[in-house]
Write a protein that holds these residues in place. Structure first.
Motif, mmCIF file in Angstrom:
data_model
loop_
_atom_site.group_PDB
_atom_site.id
_atom_site.type_symbol
_atom_site.label_atom_id
_atom_site.label_comp_id
_atom_site.label_asym_id
_atom_site.label_seq_id
_atom_site.Cartn_x
_atom_site.Cartn_y
_atom_site.Cartn_z
ATOM 1 N N ALA A 52 0.823 -1.213 0.000
ATOM 2 C CA ALA A 52 0.000 0.000 0.000
ATOM 3 C C ALA A 52 0.858 1.264 0.000
ATOM 4 O O ALA A 52 0.495 2.273 -0.613
ATOM 5 N N LEU A 53 2.004 1.213 0.681
ATOM 6 C CA LEU A 53 2.904 2.370 0.714
ATOM 7 C C LEU A 53 3.443 2.666 -0.679
ATOM 8 O O LEU A 53 3.493 3.835 -1.109
ATOM 9 N N ILE A 54 3.823 1.620 -1.402
ATOM 10 C CA ILE A 54 4.353 1.800 -2.759
ATOM 11 C C ILE A 54 3.263 2.333 -3.692
ATOM 12 O O ILE A 54 3.485 3.275 -4.466
ATOM 13 N N ILE A 55 2.057 1.739 -3.605
ATOM 14 C CA ILE A 55 0.957 2.185 -4.463
ATOM 15 C C ILE A 55 0.577 3.628 -4.141
ATOM 16 O O ILE A 55 0.309 4.447 -5.041
ATOM 17 N N PHE A 56 0.566 3.967 -2.860
ATOM 18 C CA PHE A 56 0.240 5.337 -2.463
ATOM 19 C C PHE A 56 1.285 6.313 -2.988
ATOM 20 O O PHE A 56 0.938 7.400 -3.490
ATOM 21 N N ALA A 57 2.564 5.949 -2.872
ATOM 22 C CA ALA A 57 3.631 6.840 -3.347
ATOM 23 C C ALA A 57 3.532 7.055 -4.852
ATOM 24 O O ALA A 57 3.647 8.191 -5.342
#
Length: 439
Positions: free
Chosen positions: A183-188
């Motif tokens: 989720a952190l990668i997708i959000f970034a």
């Protein structure tokens, strides 16, 4: 004293978990954005809520929830109220009033322990069916949104099905890496795409420094507002309280599970506090908990971080965030919702092995390892599956948790009635075995 000892235990666990897996906790904190952003943005654009106030208040609620409950329990929109407010373009005062109606009723059910009583009489297969149905509903809604043409179709390079496919492939490749910060990668990635779109657009603006100024407004308890609140009530009691408590016990058995009474009081307190200032009506939810768990959250530290981030955004930037949030790629949000739905639907697999009612010493939330698992006959397995699927079918067919709940209960009671009739027949000597012996 138990309350304060639990908070100390949660604090130690939050700190230890954050130190050991910081990226996973941050990733998990962002797991529920697929539900939060679309509803919050649309309500704010329509003037049904204040974006800055919602960020500040929901951030504070995230902070308090992480400290008090110590698990990644979400603070998410009340979906039925949000849907009705969007459809009718309700005013801020009406939307706040709808949230306060739910809060007052849930508070009454909590302090009178009627919610606690409900958890003891509602069959576990019905609860599992609510969770399973909620998970499949998330998947269906995400799929429907992805199948609809985006505003810029394929010609728009920053938000199209190519990004959805890439996010889905990454999700599949990392499904066994449970602490991978997906989720952190997708959000970034989504944030970068949104910034590029806003920066290159003539009609949108990047956020600017704008200090939050709280204001007071009296909710308007109109007939429409009361109607929206009543429509939300089944979803809040069944999914946000009862199902969320059961899911927390399934996903995080080593931590104290919040009771339905505690969750009910929490939902009531959040909305009774925020309904005077333009904050969005919020609740907890099984879907959000499953999402944050799926993307790495294992403690309250994840939502404490999320709360601090939301408070910072609300206090410093407020309404100026709206253009940037609207530009966040829907193609990426849809895949995050699919993943959350799958995680929630997976709890159905424990229906016939590991469910709370199958442990002979599991009353009053005793640790399951102290009990003995009860053997389940093939007939009982079939009946439990049927009750769960009947509940799920009602939710999906009518898009209403209350209909699924009633359908599941009727199915369960039908099996109970058939068993009762069979026992009476045997007791009166009219059973098949008795007839054969007399012959």
């Amino acid at each position: 004293m138990a309350f304060f000892s639990n908070i100390k235990r949660f604090h130690r666990n939050n700190v230890a978990t954050l130190r050991s897996s910081p990226l996973a906790e941050i990733s998990g904190a962002l797991g529920d954005l697929g539900t939060l952003l679309p509803l919050m943005i649309t309500l704010a654009v329509n003037g049904s809520i204040s974006l800055s106030t919602t960020l500040v208040f929901s951030g504070f609620f995230n902070l308090a929830t992480g400290i008090v409950f110590g698990i990644p329990l979400p603070v998410q929109p009340m979906k039925a109220i949000a849907a009705a407010a969007i459809a009718s373009k309700a005013s801020e005062r009406e939307t706040m009033a709808a949230g306060s109606v739910v809060a007052i009723i849930v508070l009454f059910l909590s302090v009178t322990r009627l919610l606690h009583w409900a958890t003891r009489v509602i069959p576990i297969p019905v609860v599992k069916g609510i969770q399973f149905g909620a998970g499949l509903s998330l998947i269906i809604s995400a799929g429907s949104s992805l199948l609809q043409p985006f505003t810029h179709h394929w010609s728009f390079a920053l938000d199209n099905l190519v990004w959805s496919f890439a996010a889905f492939v990454l999700l599949i490749l990392t499904q066994k890496a449970v602490r991978f910060p997906y989720a952190l990668i997708i959000f970034a990635v989504g944030l970068v795409l949104a910034v590029v779109f806003v920066a290159t657009s003539d009609h949108h603006h990047l956020p600017v420094f704008r200090v939050w100024r709280p204001w007071f407004a009296l909710p308007r308890w109109s007939a429409d507002a009361v109607g929206m609140g009543v429509a939300q009530l089944p979803l809040t009691t069944l999914n946000s309280v009862i199902a969320a408590s059961a899911l927390a016990a399934d996903l995080l058995p080593d931590l104290p599970t919040p009771s339905v009474t505690e969750l009910g009081i929490s939902v009531a307190a959040m909305n009774l506090a925020g309904c005077w200032f333009g904050a969005m009506p919020v609740c907890h939810g099984a879907g959000g908990l499953a999402a944050q768990y799926r993307f790495g959250a294992r403690s309250g530290a994840s939502i404490i971080l999320l709360g601090l981030f939301k408070i910072l955004l609300g206090v410093l930037f407020g309404e100026s965030l709206l253009d940037l949030l609207k530009a966040f790629p829907k193609s990426l949000l849809g895949i995050m919702v699919v993943a959350a739905g799958l995680e929630l639907a997976k709890v159905g697999q424990s229906l016939n092995h590991g469910a709370p009612d199958l442990w002979e010493a599991s009353v009053d939330q005793q640790p399951r390892r102290l009990g003995r698992h009860r053997d389940v006959s093939d007939q009982e397995r079939t009946e439990r599956w049927t009750v769960m699927l009947m509940t799920t079918a009602g939710i999906l067919a009518f898009k209403n948790d209350a209909v699924g709940f009633v359908a599941g209960l009727l199915c369960h009671w039908a099996y109970q009635a058939a068993d009762w009739v069979e026992r009476k027949r045997r007791e009166s000597g009219l059973g098949e075995r008795t007839s054969l012996l007399r012959a």
